[in-house]
Design a protein around this motif. Sequence first.
Motif, PDB file in Angstrom:
ATOM      1  N   LEU A  63       0.828  -1.059   0.094  1.00 37.26           N
ATOM      2  CA  LEU A  63       0.025  -0.138  -0.053  1.00 37.26           C
ATOM      3  C   LEU A  63       0.872   1.342   0.045  1.00 37.26           C
ATOM      4  CD1 LEU A  63      -2.869   1.055   0.383  1.00 37.26           C
ATOM      5  CD2 LEU A  63      -2.685   1.186   2.892  1.00 37.26           C
ATOM      6  N   VAL A  64       0.632   2.160  -0.910  1.00 40.85           N
ATOM      7  CA  VAL A  64       1.280   3.472  -1.246  1.00 40.85           C
ATOM      8  C   VAL A  64       0.634   4.669  -1.296  1.00 40.85           C
ATOM      9  CG1 VAL A  64       3.440   2.124  -1.928  1.00 40.85           C
ATOM     10  CG2 VAL A  64       1.760   3.191  -3.375  1.00 40.85           C
ATOM     11  N   ILE A  65       1.076   5.693  -0.860  1.00 39.37           N
ATOM     12  CA  ILE A  65       0.476   6.956  -1.389  1.00 39.37           C
ATOM     13  C   ILE A  65       1.310   7.649  -2.549  1.00 39.37           C
ATOM     14  CG2 ILE A  65      -0.194   9.367  -0.587  1.00 39.37           C
ATOM     15  CD1 ILE A  65      -0.979   6.957   1.221  1.00 39.37           C
ATOM     16  N   ALA A  66       0.627   7.932  -3.534  1.00 38.34           N
ATOM     17  CA  ALA A  66       1.203   8.328  -4.976  1.00 38.34           C
ATOM     18  C   ALA A  66       0.831   9.501  -5.597  1.00 38.34           C
ATOM     19  CB  ALA A  66       1.254   7.067  -5.832  1.00 38.34           C
ATOM     20  N   MET A 148      -2.570   0.007  -3.882  1.00 43.68           N
ATOM     21  CA  MET A 148      -1.327  -0.895  -3.748  1.00 43.68           C
ATOM     22  C   MET A 148      -0.481  -0.514  -5.133  1.00 43.68           C
ATOM     23  SD  MET A 148      -2.836  -4.807  -3.336  1.00 43.68           S
ATOM     24  CE  MET A 148      -3.936  -4.889  -4.593  1.00 43.68           C
ATOM     25  N   ALA A 149       0.960  -0.569  -4.831  1.00 44.17           N
ATOM     26  CA  ALA A 149       1.829  -0.015  -6.020  1.00 44.17           C
ATOM     27  C   ALA A 149       1.636  -0.523  -7.286  1.00 44.17           C
ATOM     28  CB  ALA A 149       3.152  -0.230  -5.287  1.00 44.17           C
ATOM     29  N   GLY A 150       1.347  -1.726  -7.403  1.00 36.30           N
ATOM     30  CA  GLY A 150       1.141  -2.468  -8.828  1.00 36.30           C
ATOM     31  C   GLY A 150      -0.155  -1.809  -9.394  1.00 36.30           C
ATOM     32  N   ALA A 151      -1.206  -1.621  -8.486  1.00 34.69           N
ATOM     33  CA  ALA A 151      -2.471  -0.965  -9.108  1.00 34.69           C
ATOM     34  C   ALA A 151      -2.368   0.400  -9.357  1.00 34.69           C
ATOM     35  CB  ALA A 151      -3.671  -1.051  -8.054  1.00 34.69           C
ATOM     36  N   ILE A 152      -1.582   1.277  -8.884  1.00 33.61           N
ATOM     37  CA  ILE A 152      -1.246   2.777  -9.196  1.00 33.61           C
ATOM     38  C   ILE A 152      -0.403   2.697 -10.591  1.00 33.61           C
ATOM     39  CG2 ILE A 152       0.209   4.690  -8.434  1.00 33.61           C
ATOM     40  CD1 ILE A 152      -0.957   4.028  -5.609  1.00 33.61           C
ATOM     41  N   LEU A 153       0.391   2.003 -10.701  1.00 38.20           N
ATOM     42  CA  LEU A 153       1.226   1.949 -11.967  1.00 38.20           C
ATOM     43  C   LEU A 153       0.458   1.403 -12.937  1.00 38.20           C
ATOM     44  CD1 LEU A 153       4.600   0.402 -10.575  1.00 38.20           C
ATOM     45  CD2 LEU A 153       4.349   2.514 -11.496  1.00 38.20           C
ATOM     46  N   SER A 154      -0.498   0.534 -12.963  1.00 39.27           N
ATOM     47  CA  SER A 154      -1.317  -0.011 -13.786  1.00 39.27           C
ATOM     48  C   SER A 154      -2.309   0.962 -14.353  1.00 39.27           C
ATOM     49  CB  SER A 154      -2.236  -1.298 -13.375  1.00 39.27           C
ATOM     50  OG  SER A 154      -1.266  -2.388 -13.243  1.00 39.27           O
TER      51      SER A 154
END
Length: 206
Positions: A63-66, A148-154
């Motif tokens: 889980l991240v803040i982007a 989640m980091a993967g979801a944000i990049l996607s």
Amino acid sequence: MDIFRNLAEINVDVLREVGNIGAGHAATALSRLVDRPIDMAVPAVRMLPFDEIAEQVGGPEQLVIATFLRVEGDAPGNLFFIMKPHASKKLLRSLSGIEVISDDDYTEMEISALSEIGNILAGSYLSSLADFTGLYMTPTVPALAIDMAGAILSFGLMQFGQMGDGALLIDTTFLEGDEEVEGQFFLIPDPSSFAKIFRALGVPYE
């Protein structure tokens, strides 16, 4: 990814200088924003393949803040500033002076403060890179996501339509007294922008 290795070997000092100058500009702007001295350090600057970005922030399910935005101009690309939740809350407490009510949820004021900090960082690092390369690079209005980091990049891939194969990573540490807060800044040039940036930095691009 030989070009990443070549860039790191030939121009790691230039990239670090880009990061340090950007951090200096950002620290000045943040100090004005919160009305007290803030320092920033850049412990590492390097190139890495796009598919390693998520691993750098703890894995695709972290889980991240982007804060993310589109870079327009001579060398278009995408930009992400990513922090882990505990770091973002620590940043809000120590840097922004905001009274954090919950470690799990974010108030509208907290989201606004994190967006503004991400916006300041993006502008500072981009102007630093533009000064070094002589290229015109300007950020669009940033968006902020907690996922989640993967979801944000996607989502970034869907939002922007394309991503380059590699990223410029600038580790960023905020310093106030004994407090340290870490975040990571990723500039992902479009495929066509790599040659422009590398050549402007003096690195042969094949």
